[in-house]
Scaffold this motif. Sequence first.
Motif, PDB file in Angstrom:
ATOM      1  N   VAL A 185       0.852  -1.201   0.000  1.00 48.42           N
ATOM      2  CA  VAL A 185       0.000   0.000   0.000  1.00 48.42           C
ATOM      3  C   VAL A 185       0.886   1.249   0.000  1.00 48.42           C
ATOM      4  O   VAL A 185       0.651   2.204  -0.760  1.00 48.42           O
ATOM      5  N   THR A 186       1.910   1.251   0.838  1.00 46.06           N
ATOM      6  CA  THR A 186       2.857   2.377   0.883  1.00 46.06           C
ATOM      7  C   THR A 186       3.583   2.515  -0.449  1.00 46.06           C
ATOM      8  O   THR A 186       3.769   3.626  -0.960  1.00 46.06           O
ATOM      9  N   ASP A 187       3.991   1.389  -1.004  1.00 50.00           N
ATOM     10  CA  ASP A 187       4.682   1.355  -2.284  1.00 50.00           C
ATOM     11  C   ASP A 187       3.846   2.048  -3.361  1.00 50.00           C
ATOM     12  O   ASP A 187       4.347   2.883  -4.127  1.00 50.00           O
ATOM     13  N   TYR A 188       2.572   1.725  -3.411  1.00 52.93           N
ATOM     14  CA  TYR A 188       1.686   2.309  -4.419  1.00 52.93           C
ATOM     15  C   TYR A 188       1.582   3.821  -4.244  1.00 52.93           C
ATOM     16  O   TYR A 188       1.618   4.587  -5.220  1.00 52.93           O
ATOM     17  N   ALA A 189       1.494   4.248  -3.001  1.00 55.82           N
ATOM     18  CA  ALA A 189       1.368   5.684  -2.708  1.00 55.82           C
ATOM     19  C   ALA A 189       2.619   6.449  -3.135  1.00 55.82           C
ATOM     20  O   ALA A 189       2.532   7.592  -3.608  1.00 55.82           O
ATOM     21  N   VAL A 190       3.791   5.828  -2.975  1.00 54.51           N
ATOM     22  CA  VAL A 190       5.039   6.475  -3.395  1.00 54.51           C
ATOM     23  C   VAL A 190       5.029   6.734  -4.891  1.00 54.51           C
ATOM     24  O   VAL A 190       5.373   7.828  -5.360  1.00 54.51           O
ATOM     25  N   TRP A 191       4.609   5.732  -5.661  1.00 55.69           N
ATOM     26  CA  TRP A 191       4.559   5.897  -7.116  1.00 55.69           C
ATOM     27  C   TRP A 191       3.512   6.939  -7.523  1.00 55.69           C
ATOM     28  O   TRP A 191       3.737   7.706  -8.462  1.00 55.69           O
ATOM     29  N   GLU A 192       2.390   6.961  -6.829  1.00 51.67           N
ATOM     30  CA  GLU A 192       1.380   7.990  -7.126  1.00 51.67           C
ATOM     31  C   GLU A 192       1.945   9.387  -6.896  1.00 51.67           C
ATOM     32  O   GLU A 192       1.712  10.308  -7.675  1.00 51.67           O
ATOM     33  N   LYS A 193       2.678   9.561  -5.827  1.00 52.56           N
ATOM     34  CA  LYS A 193       3.241  10.867  -5.484  1.00 52.56           C
ATOM     35  C   LYS A 193       4.327  11.286  -6.479  1.00 52.56           C
ATOM     36  O   LYS A 193       4.380  12.445  -6.908  1.00 52.56           O
ATOM     37  N   ASP A 194       5.175  10.342  -6.858  1.00 53.46           N
ATOM     38  CA  ASP A 194       6.348  10.677  -7.676  1.00 53.46           C
ATOM     39  C   ASP A 194       6.123  10.610  -9.179  1.00 53.46           C
ATOM     40  O   ASP A 194       6.829  11.290  -9.940  1.00 53.46           O
ATOM     41  N   ARG A 195       5.171   9.771  -9.624  1.00 57.02           N
ATOM     42  CA  ARG A 195       5.104   9.492 -11.056  1.00 57.02           C
ATOM     43  C   ARG A 195       3.705   9.634 -11.682  1.00 57.02           C
ATOM     44  O   ARG A 195       3.558   9.391 -12.874  1.00 57.02           O
ATOM     45  N   GLN A 196       2.704  10.051 -10.924  1.00 60.09           N
ATOM     46  CA  GLN A 196       1.364  10.130 -11.524  1.00 60.09           C
ATOM     47  C   GLN A 196       1.105  11.506 -12.121  1.00 60.09           C
ATOM     48  O   GLN A 196       1.361  12.535 -11.498  1.00 60.09           O
ATOM     49  N   ARG A 197       0.597  11.493 -13.336  1.00 57.57           N
ATOM     50  CA  ARG A 197       0.229  12.735 -14.026  1.00 57.57           C
ATOM     51  C   ARG A 197      -1.148  13.201 -13.578  1.00 57.57           C
ATOM     52  O   ARG A 197      -1.888  12.462 -12.935  1.00 57.57           O
ATOM     53  N   LYS A 198      -1.487  14.404 -13.960  1.00 53.19           N
ATOM     54  CA  LYS A 198      -2.793  14.963 -13.595  1.00 53.19           C
ATOM     55  C   LYS A 198      -3.949  14.169 -14.194  1.00 53.19           C
ATOM     56  O   LYS A 198      -5.035  14.110 -13.635  1.00 53.19           O
ATOM     57  N   ASP A 199      -3.708  13.554 -15.373  1.00 58.44           N
ATOM     58  CA  ASP A 199      -4.783  12.794 -16.020  1.00 58.44           C
ATOM     59  C   ASP A 199      -4.935  11.391 -15.453  1.00 58.44           C
ATOM     60  O   ASP A 199      -5.823  10.642 -15.859  1.00 58.44           O
ATOM     61  N   GLY A 200      -4.058  11.005 -14.504  1.00 58.07           N
ATOM     62  CA  GLY A 200      -4.166   9.692 -13.876  1.00 58.07           C
ATOM     63  C   GLY A 200      -3.182   8.669 -14.388  1.00 58.07           C
ATOM     64  O   GLY A 200      -2.944   7.650 -13.731  1.00 58.07           O
ATOM     65  N   LEU A 201      -2.604   8.900 -15.573  1.00 51.43           N
ATOM     66  CA  LEU A 201      -1.576   7.996 -16.083  1.00 51.43           C
ATOM     67  C   LEU A 201      -0.273   8.187 -15.293  1.00 51.43           C
ATOM     68  O   LEU A 201      -0.074   9.212 -14.648  1.00 51.43           O
ATOM     69  N   PHE A 202       0.604   7.192 -15.375  1.00 49.31           N
ATOM     70  CA  PHE A 202       1.913   7.274 -14.744  1.00 49.31           C
ATOM     71  C   PHE A 202       2.973   7.483 -15.827  1.00 49.31           C
ATOM     72  O   PHE A 202       2.855   6.944 -16.932  1.00 49.31           O
ATOM     73  N   TRP A 203       3.987   8.266 -15.512  1.00 53.98           N
ATOM     74  CA  TRP A 203       5.092   8.477 -16.450  1.00 53.98           C
ATOM     75  C   TRP A 203       6.367   7.847 -15.904  1.00 53.98           C
ATOM     76  O   TRP A 203       6.506   7.624 -14.715  1.00 53.98           O
ATOM     77  N   GLN A 204       7.294   7.597 -16.816  1.00 51.89           N
ATOM     78  CA  GLN A 204       8.580   7.029 -16.391  1.00 51.89           C
ATOM     79  C   GLN A 204       9.636   7.322 -17.439  1.00 51.89           C
ATOM     80  O   GLN A 204       9.351   7.350 -18.646  1.00 51.89           O
ATOM     81  N   HIS A 205      10.870   7.571 -16.980  1.00 61.05           N
ATOM     82  CA  HIS A 205      12.015   7.630 -17.888  1.00 61.05           C
ATOM     83  C   HIS A 205      12.270   6.215 -18.417  1.00 61.05           C
ATOM     84  O   HIS A 205      12.167   5.244 -17.673  1.00 61.05           O
ATOM     85  N   ASP A 206      12.643   6.102 -19.679  1.00 59.42           N
ATOM     86  CA  ASP A 206      12.941   4.781 -20.253  1.00 59.42           C
ATOM     87  C   ASP A 206      13.953   4.015 -19.399  1.00 59.42           C
ATOM     88  O   ASP A 206      13.800   2.822 -19.129  1.00 59.42           O
ATOM     89  N   VAL A 207      14.994   4.712 -18.974  1.00 59.13           N
ATOM     90  CA  VAL A 207      16.080   4.063 -18.247  1.00 59.13           C
ATOM     91  C   VAL A 207      15.599   3.519 -16.904  1.00 59.13           C
ATOM     92  O   VAL A 207      16.104   2.499 -16.421  1.00 59.13           O
ATOM     93  N   LYS A 208      14.593   4.158 -16.307  1.00 61.69           N
ATOM     94  CA  LYS A 208      14.091   3.690 -15.017  1.00 61.69           C
ATOM     95  C   LYS A 208      12.999   2.635 -15.174  1.00 61.69           C
ATOM     96  O   LYS A 208      12.485   2.121 -14.194  1.00 61.69           O
ATOM     97  N   ASP A 209      12.678   2.309 -16.404  1.00 66.42           N
ATOM     98  CA  ASP A 209      11.931   1.096 -16.723  1.00 66.42           C
ATOM     99  C   ASP A 209      12.909  -0.035 -17.024  1.00 66.42           C
ATOM    100  O   ASP A 209      12.503  -1.148 -17.333  1.00 66.42           O
ATOM    101  N   GLY A 210      14.203   0.285 -17.009  1.00 65.60           N
ATOM    102  CA  GLY A 210      15.228  -0.698 -17.386  1.00 65.60           C
ATOM    103  C   GLY A 210      15.294  -0.886 -18.884  1.00 65.60           C
ATOM    104  O   GLY A 210      15.799  -1.898 -19.363  1.00 65.60           O
ATOM    105  N   MET A 211      14.809   0.115 -19.645  1.00 61.54           N
ATOM    106  CA  MET A 211      14.696  -0.020 -21.101  1.00 61.54           C
ATOM    107  C   MET A 211      15.249   1.223 -21.796  1.00 61.54           C
ATOM    108  O   MET A 211      14.514   2.012 -22.382  1.00 61.54           O
TER     109      MET A 211
END
Length: 522
Positions: free
Chosen positions: A196-222
């Motif tokens: 639950v905490t893990d999910y909240a961290v990603w929402e805080k750091d990576r969620q856009r206003k429209d609800g989608l999540f963003w990520q740098h390619d390199v931090k996807d390991g790609m």
Amino acid sequence: MLTNLKHKIITLSIAIACINSSCKSGADYSQKRKSVILKEKNFKHYVDYFNTMEDENLKFAIPNDSAWAWMEKNIPLFECPQQNFEEIYYFRWWSVRKHIKNTPQGFAITEFLVDRSYADKYNMISCALGHHINEFRWVHDPKYIEQDVKLWYRGNEGKPMNKLYKFSSWTADALYNRYLVNKDEKFLLDLYPDMVTDYAVWEKDRQRKDGLFWQHDVKDGMEESLSGGRKVQNARPTINSYMYGNAVAISKMAEMKGDKEAEAKFKAKADVLQKLVETKLWNQKSEFFETFTEKDTLAQVREAIGFIPWYFNLPEQNKGFEKAWEQIKDEKGFSAPFGLTTAERRSPRFRTHGTGTCEWDGAIWPFASSQTLTALANVLNNYNQNYVGKPDYFKQMELYVQSQYYRGRPYLGEYLAETTGYWLMGDRERSRYYNHSTFNDLVITGLVGLRPRADEKIEVNPLIPQERWDWFCLDNVLYHGNIITILWDKTGEKYHKGKGFRIFKNGKEIAVSERLEKLVSE
């Protein structure tokens, strides 16, 4: 006499406590295992050979001279008439064992054997954690993966490791899928607050206003992809599918706990993400899930990450999404002589980034291959469609097997050329035994087809075309606390259990068919 009685009481109390606790030892699990058909000694020669392939310059918790003893106690046994499938199956258990590392805080599982500058304490990298959980869920002794996961989430004075969030992850989903194999509710729910905490961290750091999540390619390991870059903040099919899978898993954990509010909350999060992926990441023109760029436009290029939504059964049925899978059969799409490319071959930018900096512009990565094959198995099991079938799955598994050789010997590295099968960084020490993919999980859940589920029915749906193999056997699978054996014997002369397809539970036959087809025991 009184002293002896006290000693016996204390000993009995300790034994009961150990049984009731989550710290089950390897001995506890080795006593449960009992293969029904296959004999361990018949496969030792693979390990003897693997041990001669190298000088073993790096040794950790289980060195080569202990590899067979570890495998004998811990792994399901597999036999088939196609020798390279069988060899790579045992090679992958032999190689993943190399990554088990002793630490002062328990076992860790590494991605690279050599130290990496961007790794966390004990050379841990979180990018492959979902793969590690899915592969290790079939290891009989649970302590390796359990200690690794707890180290990640509580190894920093009770808090997560410093670099846990350096890479996106589908940990909650993987942990729930592990529960479907071992039914260890206590361990799963102990980690529920962390998820639950893990999910909240990603929402805080990576969620856009429209609800989608963003990520740098390199931090996807790609890194070095066609749709983005190392510093671009794109809404990628990867992280959005991962977060959907995690939300579904957390909702199921909440249901197990009886927390109706949290169950509904995370189900709603999953529903919102499903709709966003289907509407914003689906390109109706290319009929494919694509990256949605930071400029709010689709990337207009098909990449293998567009198959990841099916890894989590995200796309709704009967809406035409499955048509995307035609691309794995198209040589202008992802079909190549040595497997599935990471970008479509028709793109004018295919393989234009050079070699040596972790390119995801088209070369074949086992990381992506295992994700795509897991997703394809889900399509063949959970969707009604006519775009792909068992022959397509078997073909890609066969290519995946063939690709895991280098200079005539079993090998696993980072990425390879799609037309020659040449490992692009195969002579670099860091690439040897790159632990960032699954294989044995694919054999068990896809090829042989044991489909983990929450109830006590045993479902097996092999994705091996009827005409390809006359026999095979998967034995010594620890599932729901029982030993499962699955075998196919076309003539009945190989295993002498009769003609046909059979499932055994603790040595007792529970389902049978004359054909190699889906079986569900009642």
